[in-house]
Design a protein around this motif. Structure first.
Motif, short mmCIF file in Angstrom:
data_model
loop_
_atom_site.label_atom_id
_atom_site.label_comp_id
_atom_site.label_asym_id
_atom_site.label_seq_id
_atom_site.Cartn_x
_atom_site.Cartn_y
_atom_site.Cartn_z
N VAL A 222 0.86 -1.13 0.10
CA VAL A 222 0.04 -0.01 -0.13
C VAL A 222 0.99 1.28 0.10
CG1 VAL A 222 -1.76 -1.22 1.08
CG2 VAL A 222 -0.08 0.15 2.75
N PHE A 223 0.47 2.34 -0.67
CA PHE A 223 0.95 3.43 -0.62
C PHE A 223 0.13 4.55 -0.27
CE2 PHE A 223 2.81 0.71 -4.09
CZ PHE A 223 4.29 1.37 -4.12
N GLY A 224 0.56 5.56 0.67
CA GLY A 224 -0.17 6.80 1.27
C GLY A 224 0.85 7.50 2.00
N ASP A 225 0.17 8.97 2.21
CA ASP A 225 0.95 9.92 3.18
C ASP A 225 0.31 10.55 4.40
OD1 ASP A 225 -0.07 13.02 1.65
OD2 ASP A 225 -1.21 11.04 1.48
N SER A 226 -0.88 10.21 4.43
CA SER A 226 -1.60 10.95 5.69
C SER A 226 -2.40 9.85 6.75
CB SER A 226 -2.81 11.59 5.00
OG SER A 226 -2.36 12.58 3.93
N ALA A 227 -2.75 10.48 7.73
CA ALA A 227 -3.24 9.94 8.96
C ALA A 227 -4.02 8.87 8.68
CB ALA A 227 -3.55 10.80 9.74
N ASN A 228 -5.23 9.18 7.58
CA ASN A 228 -6.08 8.22 7.15
C ASN A 228 -5.43 7.06 6.56
OD1 ASN A 228 -5.42 9.35 4.62
ND2 ASN A 228 -7.98 9.43 4.06
N ALA A 241 5.38 4.98 2.70
CA ALA A 241 4.89 6.33 2.77
C ALA A 241 5.70 7.22 1.83
CB ALA A 241 5.42 6.75 4.20
N MET A 242 4.96 8.09 1.47
CA MET A 242 5.32 8.97 0.19
C MET A 242 6.53 10.07 1.05
SD MET A 242 4.12 7.93 -2.31
CE MET A 242 4.62 8.98 -3.48
N GLY A 243 7.52 10.42 0.22
CA GLY A 243 8.66 11.18 0.64
C GLY A 243 8.30 12.47 1.44
N GLN A 244 6.96 13.09 1.04
CA GLN A 244 6.78 14.40 1.50
C GLN A 244 5.92 14.22 2.79
OE1 GLN A 244 5.03 13.17 -1.03
NE2 GLN A 244 2.93 13.51 -0.43
N ALA A 245 5.70 12.98 3.14
CA ALA A 245 4.74 12.86 4.21
C ALA A 245 5.51 13.30 5.53
CB ALA A 245 4.20 11.32 4.28
N ALA A 246 4.20 13.53 6.71
CA ALA A 246 5.03 13.83 7.99
C ALA A 246 5.96 12.74 8.39
CB ALA A 246 3.71 14.42 8.72
N ASP A 247 6.69 12.93 9.40
CA ASP A 247 7.67 12.35 10.08
C ASP A 247 6.72 10.95 11.02
OD1 ASP A 247 9.76 13.53 9.34
OD2 ASP A 247 10.08 14.62 11.26
#
Length: 274
Positions: A222-228, A241-247
């Motif tokens: 799975v690929f994602g970037d946010s809390a949801n 996780a995507m590279g611009q996602a939060a730590d």
């Protein structure tokens, strides 16, 4: 390192397209990478918090004409070949509307109306590109069965940026004290909170998709970037996780890809599907 996955799942905003209030198209590199997955006989599913009408627009941009996809934070699973929802979880929004109205007097509301568009209170800001239907008085909106209620408070918090969810939206949600056996609240960046059915997450929707394909969670990337995306990160065999996602999002993943602007989904998928 995970073996070649048997199911590939992508979030939309911040993963295959950037975060914006207007419709963005995925890059040719991402479209081609997902096409290579499907040519290899591996299904690709979208899992997004978006409403169905917005989800279908980007699915078409990705070139998909079949398959099962998850929308509305897992409350909807849709078969695009047959053009029907194979699963929907609804809520009665009345108690949540009362609770948020008490918690923050400036809150405004919208609901997903079937698969047709947003129905809102008259004071709800329609400040992004979507399908806007009619307005309703609060009493009528409260009586509208839906897969998702939106509670929105005034906010200067930017959309899709940074680590923190909107503080005022979080305070309203904390103050509402929703019954968690009935509702699940997902607080967003800019004053926006999604309220859906308890137990409905991207992971719950994907579990249905995987079963339909005869695939296990352990065989899924799975690929994602946010809390949801965190529930599906915990569910899947391999989370990216995507590279611009939060730590905090990166810390929950098995791997960090390049950013969405650098076609991170394509970069990772080439490892398995050159």
């Amino acid at each position: 390192m995970m073996r070649t996955p048997k199911l590939v799942v992508v979030d939309l905003d911040g993963t295959v397209v950037g975060h914006d209030t207007t419709h963005l198209r995925p890059s040719p590199a991402v479209v081609d990478a997902l096409a290579a997955v499907r040519r290899a006989g591996v299904p690709v599913a979208v899992a997004t918090g978006r409403a169905l009408w917005s989800t279908l627009r980007t699915i078409a941009d990705l070139g998909f004409t079949d398959g099962l996809h998850v929308a509305s934070h897992g409350a909807v699973v849709y078969d695009i070949a047959t053009k029907r929802a194979v699963h929907r979880q609804h809520i009665d929004p009345a108690a949540a509307i009362t609770a948020y109205s008490t918690a923050d007097p400036e809150v405004t509301f919208a609901v997903e109306y079937e698969s047709r568009g947003w129905v809102t209170t008259a004071d709800f800001k329609r400040d992004f590109e979507s399908v806007w239907l009619h307005t309703l008085e609060l009493e009528a909106l409260s009586a509208t069965r839906t897969v998702r209620l939106v509670a929105r408070v005034p906010s200067q918090n930017p959309y899709g940026v940074g680590e923190a969810r909107c503080p005022r939206a979080q305070a309203a949600t904390d103050g509402a004290r929703l019954d968690t056996s009935i509702y699940h609240a997902e607080v967003g960046f800019n004053g926006w909170t999604d309220i859906g059915p308890a137990g409905a997450t991207k992971a719950s929707g994907l579990d249905r998709v995987a079963q339909a394909y005869g695939v296990t969670a352990a065989e899924t990337v799975v690929f994602g970037d946010s809390a949801n995306d965190l529930p599906m990160f915990a569910w899947a065999g391999h989370a990216v996780a995507m590279g611009q996602a939060a730590d905090s999002i990166k810390a929950a993943a098995d791997e960090v890809a390049p950013s969405v602007g650098e076609d991170g989904v394509a970069a990772v998928l080439r490892r398995w599907f050159p």
